[in-house]
Design a protein around this motif. Structure first.
Motif, PDB file in Angstrom:
ATOM      1  N   MET A  70       0.843  -1.199   0.000  1.00  0.00           N
ATOM      2  CA  MET A  70       0.000   0.000   0.000  1.00  0.00           C
ATOM      3  C   MET A  70       0.881   1.253   0.000  1.00  0.00           C
ATOM      4  O   MET A  70       1.843   1.343   0.752  1.00  0.00           O
ATOM      5  N   SER A  71       0.538   2.204  -0.855  1.00  0.00           N
ATOM      6  CA  SER A  71       1.421   3.373  -0.913  1.00  0.00           C
ATOM      7  C   SER A  71       0.996   4.399   0.141  1.00  0.00           C
ATOM      8  O   SER A  71      -0.184   4.610   0.400  1.00  0.00           O
ATOM      9  N   GLU A  72       1.998   4.977   0.756  1.00  0.00           N
ATOM     10  CA  GLU A  72       1.807   5.965   1.812  1.00  0.00           C
ATOM     11  C   GLU A  72       1.323   7.283   1.220  1.00  0.00           C
ATOM     12  O   GLU A  72       1.680   7.608   0.102  1.00  0.00           O
ATOM     13  N   THR A  73       0.570   8.048   1.981  1.00  0.00           N
ATOM     14  CA  THR A  73       0.203   9.387   1.506  1.00  0.00           C
ATOM     15  C   THR A  73       1.221  10.407   2.004  1.00  0.00           C
ATOM     16  O   THR A  73       1.485  10.496   3.204  1.00  0.00           O
ATOM     17  N   TRP A  74       1.796  11.122   1.061  1.00  0.00           N
ATOM     18  CA  TRP A  74       2.753  12.164   1.418  1.00  0.00           C
ATOM     19  C   TRP A  74       2.073  13.520   1.246  1.00  0.00           C
ATOM     20  O   TRP A  74       1.907  13.999   0.136  1.00  0.00           O
ATOM     21  N   THR A  75       1.686  14.113   2.390  1.00  0.00           N
ATOM     22  CA  THR A  75       1.170  15.483   2.292  1.00  0.00           C
ATOM     23  C   THR A  75       2.358  16.439   2.170  1.00  0.00           C
ATOM     24  O   THR A  75       3.511  16.052   2.428  1.00  0.00           O
ATOM     25  N   VAL A  76       2.057  17.663   1.818  1.00  0.00           N
ATOM     26  CA  VAL A  76       3.111  18.677   1.694  1.00  0.00           C
ATOM     27  C   VAL A  76       3.857  18.822   3.020  1.00  0.00           C
ATOM     28  O   VAL A  76       5.093  18.833   3.055  1.00  0.00           O
ATOM     29  N   LEU A  77       3.107  18.888   4.126  1.00  0.00           N
ATOM     30  CA  LEU A  77       3.763  19.074   5.425  1.00  0.00           C
ATOM     31  C   LEU A  77       4.652  17.889   5.778  1.00  0.00           C
ATOM     32  O   LEU A  77       5.782  18.056   6.241  1.00  0.00           O
TER      33      LEU A  77
ATOM     34  N   ARG B 146       6.731  30.430  -1.684  1.00  0.00           N
ATOM     35  CA  ARG B 146       6.919  29.814  -0.363  1.00  0.00           C
ATOM     36  C   ARG B 146       5.656  29.884   0.488  1.00  0.00           C
ATOM     37  O   ARG B 146       5.381  28.967   1.250  1.00  0.00           O
ATOM     38  N   ILE B 147       4.898  30.963   0.348  1.00  0.00           N
ATOM     39  CA  ILE B 147       3.639  31.076   1.098  1.00  0.00           C
ATOM     40  C   ILE B 147       2.697  29.943   0.668  1.00  0.00           C
ATOM     41  O   ILE B 147       1.991  29.354   1.488  1.00  0.00           O
ATOM     42  N   GLY B 148       2.728  29.635  -0.607  1.00  0.00           N
ATOM     43  CA  GLY B 148       1.889  28.566  -1.150  1.00  0.00           C
ATOM     44  C   GLY B 148       2.125  27.236  -0.459  1.00  0.00           C
ATOM     45  O   GLY B 148       1.220  26.403  -0.337  1.00  0.00           O
ATOM     46  N   ILE B 149       3.343  27.023   0.027  1.00  0.00           N
ATOM     47  CA  ILE B 149       3.654  25.795   0.773  1.00  0.00           C
ATOM     48  C   ILE B 149       2.780  25.736   2.031  1.00  0.00           C
ATOM     49  O   ILE B 149       2.150  24.726   2.323  1.00  0.00           O
ATOM     50  N   TYR B 150       2.730  26.845   2.760  1.00  0.00           N
ATOM     51  CA  TYR B 150       1.970  26.878   4.017  1.00  0.00           C
ATOM     52  C   TYR B 150       0.481  26.719   3.766  1.00  0.00           C
ATOM     53  O   TYR B 150      -0.239  26.143   4.561  1.00  0.00           O
ATOM     54  N   LEU B 151       0.036  27.239   2.631  1.00  0.00           N
ATOM     55  CA  LEU B 151      -1.403  27.166   2.325  1.00  0.00           C
ATOM     56  C   LEU B 151      -1.811  25.770   1.871  1.00  0.00           C
ATOM     57  O   LEU B 151      -2.989  25.459   1.796  1.00  0.00           O
ATOM     58  N   ASN B 152      -0.811  24.942   1.537  1.00  0.00           N
ATOM     59  CA  ASN B 152      -1.120  23.619   0.988  1.00  0.00           C
ATOM     60  C   ASN B 152      -0.649  22.460   1.861  1.00  0.00           C
ATOM     61  O   ASN B 152      -0.490  21.343   1.376  1.00  0.00           O
ATOM     62  N   TYR B 153      -0.433  22.744   3.160  1.00  0.00           N
ATOM     63  CA  TYR B 153       0.127  21.732   4.058  1.00  0.00           C
ATOM     64  C   TYR B 153      -0.548  20.359   3.959  1.00  0.00           C
ATOM     65  O   TYR B 153       0.102  19.325   4.020  1.00  0.00           O
ATOM     66  N   ASP B 154      -1.859  20.352   3.834  1.00  0.00           N
ATOM     67  CA  ASP B 154      -2.587  19.073   3.899  1.00  0.00           C
ATOM     68  C   ASP B 154      -2.777  18.414   2.550  1.00  0.00           C
ATOM     69  O   ASP B 154      -3.333  17.322   2.453  1.00  0.00           O
ATOM     70  N   ARG B 155      -2.321  19.103   1.514  1.00  0.00           N
ATOM     71  CA  ARG B 155      -2.539  18.564   0.171  1.00  0.00           C
ATOM     72  C   ARG B 155      -1.579  17.403  -0.075  1.00  0.00           C
ATOM     73  O   ARG B 155      -0.384  17.509   0.192  1.00  0.00           O
ATOM     74  N   PRO B 156      -2.082  16.261  -0.558  1.00  0.00           N
ATOM     75  CA  PRO B 156      -1.169  15.158  -0.873  1.00  0.00           C
ATOM     76  C   PRO B 156      -0.414  15.440  -2.169  1.00  0.00           C
ATOM     77  O   PRO B 156      -0.969  16.050  -3.088  1.00  0.00           O
ATOM     78  N   LEU B 157       0.852  15.017  -2.229  1.00  0.00           N
ATOM     79  CA  LEU B 157       1.592  15.134  -3.492  1.00  0.00           C
ATOM     80  C   LEU B 157       1.127  14.014  -4.422  1.00  0.00           C
ATOM     81  O   LEU B 157       0.933  12.881  -3.964  1.00  0.00           O
ATOM     82  N   ASP B 158       0.962  14.313  -5.690  1.00  0.00           N
ATOM     83  CA  ASP B 158       0.571  13.237  -6.610  1.00  0.00           C
ATOM     84  C   ASP B 158       1.820  12.486  -7.077  1.00  0.00           C
ATOM     85  O   ASP B 158       2.952  12.881  -6.769  1.00  0.00           O
ATOM     86  N   SER B 159       1.607  11.406  -7.813  1.00  0.00           N
ATOM     87  CA  SER B 159       2.756  10.541  -8.120  1.00  0.00           C
ATOM     88  C   SER B 159       3.762  11.262  -9.028  1.00  0.00           C
ATOM     89  O   SER B 159       4.975  11.065  -8.911  1.00  0.00           O
ATOM     90  N   HIS B 160       3.268  12.134  -9.879  1.00  0.00           N
ATOM     91  CA  HIS B 160       4.167  12.891 -10.746  1.00  0.00           C
ATOM     92  C   HIS B 160       5.054  13.831  -9.914  1.00  0.00           C
ATOM     93  O   HIS B 160       6.278  13.910 -10.107  1.00  0.00           O
TER      94      HIS B 160
ATOM     95  N   LEU C 196       5.843  13.447  -6.793  1.00  0.00           N
ATOM     96  CA  LEU C 196       6.790  12.619  -6.028  1.00  0.00           C
ATOM     97  C   LEU C 196       7.984  12.218  -6.891  1.00  0.00           C
ATOM     98  O   LEU C 196       9.128  12.226  -6.436  1.00  0.00           O
ATOM     99  N   GLU C 197       7.687  11.910  -8.134  1.00  0.00           N
ATOM    100  CA  GLU C 197       8.751  11.512  -9.055  1.00  0.00           C
ATOM    101  C   GLU C 197       9.717  12.667  -9.325  1.00  0.00           C
ATOM    102  O   GLU C 197      10.907  12.467  -9.485  1.00  0.00           O
TER     103      GLU C 197
END
Ligand code: GLN
Length: 283
Positions: A1-8, A42-56, A58-59
Motif C-alpha cells: 500500500m502506498s503511503e500518503t505524502w502530504t506537503v507538510l 513559499r507562502i503557497g507551501i503553508y497554504l497547501n500543508y494538507d494537500r497530498p503530493l501526486d505521483s508525478h 513525487l517523481e
C-alpha cells in the motif's frame, strides 16, 4: 500500500534529511525545492500543508532531494538565482552569483556618474555583473568577457531573458590579454581562491562549481596582477578598475594596483564588514 505524502509530511522529511547531510539551511532549501515542484511560492507551501503530493510530483521531487543531499547547490537544481533583483539562469558552467558581489555593482554605479561610456566585465560567467550594469546604465556600452565559451552561452541567454542582450557584446578570451580597446570602467570578480584554501571550501562550491571560476595561482592573486598590469593601456584617462577580492587580499591587491601606477586606490567592505572590493583609476 502506498503511503500518503502530504506537503507538510514531505517538508518535514526533506528538512530532516538535509539536516543529516549537513546542509546550512535545511528547512529553507526544502521549502524552495517543494515550491518549485508544486509551482507555488513559499507562502503557497503553508497554504497547501494538507494537500497530498501526486505521483508525478513525487517523481519530480525525489531526484532533486537526493542531489541536494549530495550537496549539489540549490541554485543549480532550481536552474536559476537572483542577483541585483534580476533572475539569472545558472548551470554548472557558471559560478553562482553571490549577494556579496552586489557590492561590486554598487561601487561601479558610484564611480560612473558620467552619462555614457564603455564597460568591460572580465570573467563575466553568468553575465550577472555585466547585465546588472547594462540595466542601470542605459547609455553605456557593455562587454562581457570570459575564457569559457560555455559560460558565455549562459550569459548570452541571461542577457536575452533580461531584455538587455542588444546592449552587451560577449567576447571569448583570456584575461591575460584583454581586448585591444579602452574602457571607462573595468569590473571583475575573477577567480581568487588560493590552492591552500581549496580543501576548506564547502562541498557545494568545491565539488560542483567551476574550478576555473574559483582557483587562482600566486596565492589567489594571479588575475589581479594581470588585470592591474593591463589597466593603464585598457582604461581611458580617469577610468576605473574595480575588482572583487577575498577577505584576506585587500593589502596585496592594493599593492598590485599601486605597482601598476593606478591612483585613488581604495578598499570597500561588504555588509558583513569584510574587505570585498578594491578600486583604483588611471591617471
Ligand atoms: N566568493 C566566492 C566563494 O565564496 C569566490 C568567488 C571567486 O573566486 N571569484 O567561493
Amino acid at each position: 500500500m502506498s503511503e500518503t505524502w502530504t506537503v507538510l509530511k514531505m517538508l518535514r522529511w526533506i528538512t530532516g534529511y538535509f539536516q543529516d547531510k549537513g546542509i546550512d539551511s535545511p528547512r529553507l532549501d526544502a521549502e524552495l525545492l517543494l515550491a518549485e515542484i508544486l509551482k507555488v511560492d513559499r507562502i503557497g507551501i503553508y497554504l497547501n500543508y494538507d494537500r497530498p503530493l501526486d505521483s508525478h510530483e513525487l517523481e519530480l521531487i525525489r531526484p532533486l532531494v537526493r542531489k541536494r543531499g549530495q550537496r549539489e547547490p540549490l541554485q543549480y537544481l532550481l536552474g536559476y538565482t537572483e542577483f541585483w533583483s534580476r533572475r539569472f539562469q545558472v548551470t554548472p558552467d557558471v559560478l553562482i552569483p553571490r549577494p556579496d558581489t552586489e557590492i561590486l555593482v554598487e561601487e561601479a554605479l558610484r564611480q560612473v556618474p558620467e552619462m555614457l561610456g564603455r564597460i568591460l566585465d572580465v570573467g563575466t560567467g553568468s553575465g550577472a555583473i555585466a547585465i546588472s550594469l547594462a540595466g542601470e546604465l542605459p547609455k553605456w556600452e557593455v562587454t562581457g568577457f570570459d575564457l569559457s565559451s560555455a559560460a558565455l552561452a549562459v550569459a548570452k541567454e541571461n542577457g536575452q531573458l533580461n531584455g538587455l542582450d542588444d546592449r552587451i557584446s560577449w567576447i571569448n578570451g583570456d584575461l591575460a590579454s584583454l581586448p585591444q580597446q579602452t574602457y571607462d570602467l573595468i569590473v571583475s570578480n575573477p577567480p581568487y581562491i588560493a590552492t591552500s584554501e581549496w580543501d576548506a571550501l564547502m562541498p557545494e562550491v568545491r565539488c560542483h562549481e567551476p574550478q576555473m571560476a574559483l582557483l587562482a595561482e600566486e596565492n589567489g592573486l594571479l588575475c589581479y596582477r594581470l588585470l592591474a598590469a593591463q589597466a593603464p593601456s585598457r582604461l581611458t584617462k580617469g577610468g576605473w578598475l574595480l575588482v572583487e577580492i577575498g577577505a584576506t587580499q585587500g593589502a596585496a591587491v592594493k599593492q598590485l594596483f599601486q605597482d601598476a601606477g593606478l591612483r585613488d586606490i581604495y578598499l570597500r567592505e561588504d555588509y558583513a564588514g569584510l574587505p570585498r572590493v578594491v578600486g583604483g583609476r588611471r591617471d
